[in-house]
Write an enzyme that holds these catalytic residues in place. Sequence first.
Site, PDB file in Angstrom:
ATOM      1  CE1 TYR A 141      33.017  28.334  35.719  1.00 48.65           C
ATOM      2  CE2 TYR A 141      30.992  27.951  36.924  1.00 48.65           C
ATOM      3  CZ  TYR A 141      32.209  28.581  36.810  1.00 48.65           C
ATOM      4  OH  TYR A 141      32.616  29.445  37.778  1.00 48.65           O
ATOM      5  CE  LYS A 188      48.172  31.653  31.253  1.00 48.66           C
ATOM      6  NZ  LYS A 188      49.042  32.655  31.906  1.00 48.66           N
ATOM      7  CG  ASP A 221      48.936  35.939  33.461  1.00 56.05           C
ATOM      8  OD1 ASP A 221      48.434  36.506  32.472  1.00 56.05           O
ATOM      9  OD2 ASP A 221      50.043  35.352  33.424  1.00 56.05           O
ATOM     10  CG  ASP A 245      33.247  32.363  39.296  1.00 52.27           C
ATOM     11  OD1 ASP A 245      32.350  33.009  39.856  1.00 52.27           O
ATOM     12  OD2 ASP A 245      33.857  31.421  39.847  1.00 52.27           O
ATOM     13  CG  ASP A 249      33.781  36.489  43.651  1.00 45.91           C
ATOM     14  OD1 ASP A 249      32.742  36.722  43.009  1.00 45.91           O
ATOM     15  OD2 ASP A 249      33.817  35.708  44.632  1.00 45.91           O
TER      16      ASP A 249
END
Length: 359
Positions: A141, A188, A221, A245, A249
């Site tokens: 970001y 990751k 993942d 983020d 959700d």
Amino acid sequence: MNAHFALLPGDGIGPEIVQEARIALDAVADRYGHDFSYSEHPIGGCSIDASGDPLPAATIEACRRADAVILGAVGGPKWSDPEAPIRPEDGLLAIRKELGLYANLRPIKTFEALVDASPLRRDIVDGTDILFVRELTGGIYFGGSTTSDGGDTVVDHMRYTVAEVERIVRFAASAARKRSRRLTSVDKANVLEVSRLWRRVTLRVMAEEFPDVALETVLVDAMAMHLLSRPRDFDVVVTGNLFGDILTDEASMLPGSLGLLASASLGDGALGVYEPIHGSAPDIAGRGIANPLGAILSAALALRHSLGLDTEAEAVESAVDRVLTAGLRTQDIAAGGAAIGTAAMGAAVAEELRAENPL
Ligand code: NAD
Ligand code: IPM
Ligand code: MN
């Protein structure tokens, strides 16, 4: 206690839900004898329309002077042109950065009354209680972007420094110490160099400073899958800005709706920005049907984290629990059954707060 709240309603359903958070705070003030005052300031798309700036200097100054900031949401189709030079979301990112709010707490807890409203089975979601700690002022970001080849090649940089990882891991591990002393770090590291830095720093900080907190590392993942198959196995989860983020959700489906989830954005001081994790919901804006509970529960987090009013925060959370137990539902959690609007849900929570016996 005297406290001042800066209200930043923003766009879409933002003003509708912030209004209900304010009504809940007023009920808390009446009930517990506090003196809460409020001021409203522009952010996001409405602010671009008014002044060309998604975060005017006057808004940020008002936030600095306040004891806590309650934010609705920013953005919407009106400002979503990919060619637009300035976006509502820039204002949101800027307020987080300007105020140094690097830790975004996103609690994911199921409500007993709603367990059967989740798209997932009761035996999977019942009893879920996860605290996501999302790094909020770094990562992809804030790494900047470069464009070359006359616009044919674009790169967004995912960037973390050792110091940024250390402070968020310390924040999350300290939270884990007060809970079940288990921390899950999501990255990751099998692909991304920046995740290998994240993993290396996390392992070191935990070994040196938090030997009493059990650390587990999980690839992002796989985490996306584990969240839906065994959510109860997680307690505190720490991760970077982008992964946090997306995963939160996804995790909102455990309690049953994005509209239920609250967040606290914190730094090293007492000031925080409190906002539901959802956006401006352009598809339902202006209809008075949005779920205000994420915003109301965010106000509860403001009481707890910025004002130190734990009893009052618990009173709000318990009032929300009771209106849900009583069967009140906005359309997003009604599973096709009878639904009430945003204002009626807010009024019900406020009424519960006023009716409550002293804690
Ligand atoms: P969204 O979160 O606004 O909506 C996703 C879906 O969830 C929609 O169907 C919406 O109706 C529903 N929903 C969200 N909040 C709800 C609530 N309180 N009650 C009932 N239903 C609710 O995500 P989006 O549609 O992808 O994004 C819309 C805009 O919001 C975009 O401009 C985006 O950048 C912005 N956004 C802002 C924030 C923020 O201000 N913190 C967060 C996320 C998205
Ligand atoms: C959120 C939102 C924001 C984010 C956007 C609107 C900038 O999705 O608060 O979760 O990605 O952080
Ligand atoms: Mn988001």
